[in-house]
Design an enzyme around this catalytic site. Structure first.
Site, PDB file in Angstrom:
ATOM      1  N   PRO A   2     -43.841  23.995   8.230  1.00  0.00           N
ATOM      2  CA  PRO A   2     -43.276  24.299   9.548  1.00  0.00           C
ATOM      3  C   PRO A   2     -42.094  25.250   9.436  1.00  0.00           C
ATOM      4  CG  PRO A   2     -43.679  21.949   9.308  1.00  0.00           C
ATOM      5  CD  PRO A   2     -43.876  22.557   7.950  1.00  0.00           C
ATOM      6  N   GLU A   3     -42.098  26.283  10.269  1.00  0.00           N
ATOM      7  CA  GLU A   3     -40.981  27.217  10.309  1.00  0.00           C
ATOM      8  C   GLU A   3     -40.172  26.923  11.563  1.00  0.00           C
ATOM      9  OE1 GLU A   3     -42.272  31.256   9.355  1.00  0.00           O
ATOM     10  OE2 GLU A   3     -44.017  30.449   8.305  1.00  0.00           O
ATOM     11  N   HIS A  92     -50.440   7.898   6.201  1.00  0.00           N
ATOM     12  CA  HIS A  92     -49.319   8.455   5.457  1.00  0.00           C
ATOM     13  C   HIS A  92     -47.990   8.253   6.188  1.00  0.00           C
ATOM     14  CE1 HIS A  92     -52.073  10.279   2.600  1.00  0.00           C
ATOM     15  NE2 HIS A  92     -52.777  10.739   3.610  1.00  0.00           N
ATOM     16  N   ARG A 111     -48.293  15.118   2.651  1.00  0.00           N
ATOM     17  CA  ARG A 111     -47.915  15.679   1.357  1.00  0.00           C
ATOM     18  C   ARG A 111     -46.744  14.938   0.710  1.00  0.00           C
ATOM     19  NH1 ARG A 111     -49.843  21.026   0.870  1.00  0.00           N
ATOM     20  NH2 ARG A 111     -48.996  20.957  -1.241  1.00  0.00           N
TER      21      ARG A 111
END
Length: 276
Positions: A2-3, A92, A111
């Site tokens: 994400p930016e 997750h 992740r």
């Protein structure tokens, strides 16, 4: 990863959903997600109200009523979701904030790279390494042309890794860096001190406009990004070069090329973006 537009989209969603909510308790199924002492983290959050949610670069800052700030870095694929209290965690889910209005705020990360840190409000820039040396926000008010001209001239780096460096400009990542360099007609391996004054001015304006435009479109979904409502971004439909290697340049028709720059996949137009 994400930016800035994606993180800002998450911030706005969280503001709408959980600002003003009181945290009753915190469960941490994945303790490695917490940088702070785990017991202190859970103890200090219990009973605190989420007064406000700010953003700095790609970091979220939950401002709490007990003069603490929860700093959250989503990293690669971190996401938040709001569920009915007691809902089954996602596969997750790493942190569960149980709120006093019968809802759970869940932090999910496939992740497992995202991190949280609880610090005294006002000390976040001293205690959180990623915030300490962060450059200005890519806005008209913060990204001053004099600053950008000076720091580019002093450096002798390739322009793409320079822009990816958060200590120079906050919030840019691989996607939007490729886009603004194409818009400015600058090759991604051009050295920063080789840019003309006109190119610097255009680069600044393109950075500001592109980040703002992407935020309006709720960010870009390339692999897995979704906002707190579970909705994907829309800006992937507006991208001119990122993810379009082998396709024609929308400006001149030349086939776009993908190379590696600073270990990052980089797409550009060999005709529009000639290396100096």
């Amino acid at each position: 990863m994400p930016e800035l537009p994606e993180v800002e989209t998450v911030r706005r969603g969280l503001t709408a959903l959980v600002q003003g909510a009181k945290i009753n308790s915190v469960a941490v199924p994945y303790p490695k997600a917490i940088v702070s002492d785990l017991t202190d983290f859970q103890t200090n959050l219990a009973g605190a109200t989420i007064d406000k949610i700010d953003r700095r670069g790609k970091f979220l800052l939950f401002r709490l009523s007990n003069q603490k700030t929860l700093v959250s870095h989503l990293r690669m694929e971190g996401q938040y979701s709001v569920e009915p209290v007691g809902a089954t965690p996602h596969k997750h889910t790493e942190v569960i904030f149980t709120l006093d209005d019968d809802r759970d705020l869940m932090y999910n990360d496939t992740r497992r790279f995202g991190r949280m840190q609880l610090v005294p409000t006002g000390k976040e820039y001293q205690e959180v390494s990623g915030l300490a040396k962060m450059g200005p926000e890519p806005t008209e008010a913060d990204l001053d042309i004099t600053y950008l001209t000076s720091i580019l001239a002093k450096s002798h780096r390739k322009i793409k890794p320079f822009l990816l460096d958060q200590s120079n400009v906050a919030g840019l990542g691989n996607i939007y860096t490729d886009e603004v360099l194409w818009q400015t007609k600058v090759h991604p391996e051009t050295l920063t001190d080789h840019l003309s004054a006109e190119e610097v001015a255009n680069l600044r304006q393109n950075i500001i406009q592109e980040i703002n435009r992407a935020t309006v479109h709720h960010g870009t979904t390339v692999h897995s990004f979704s906002n707190v409502f579970g909705e994907v971004g829309q800006f992937q439909n507006e991208l001119d070069v990122y993810g379009r290697a082998g396709e024609p340049c929308r400006r001149c028709g030349t086939t776009l090329v993908k190379i590696k720059v600073a270990q990052r996949g980089t797409t550009y137009c060999p005709k529009c973006q000639v290396q100096k």
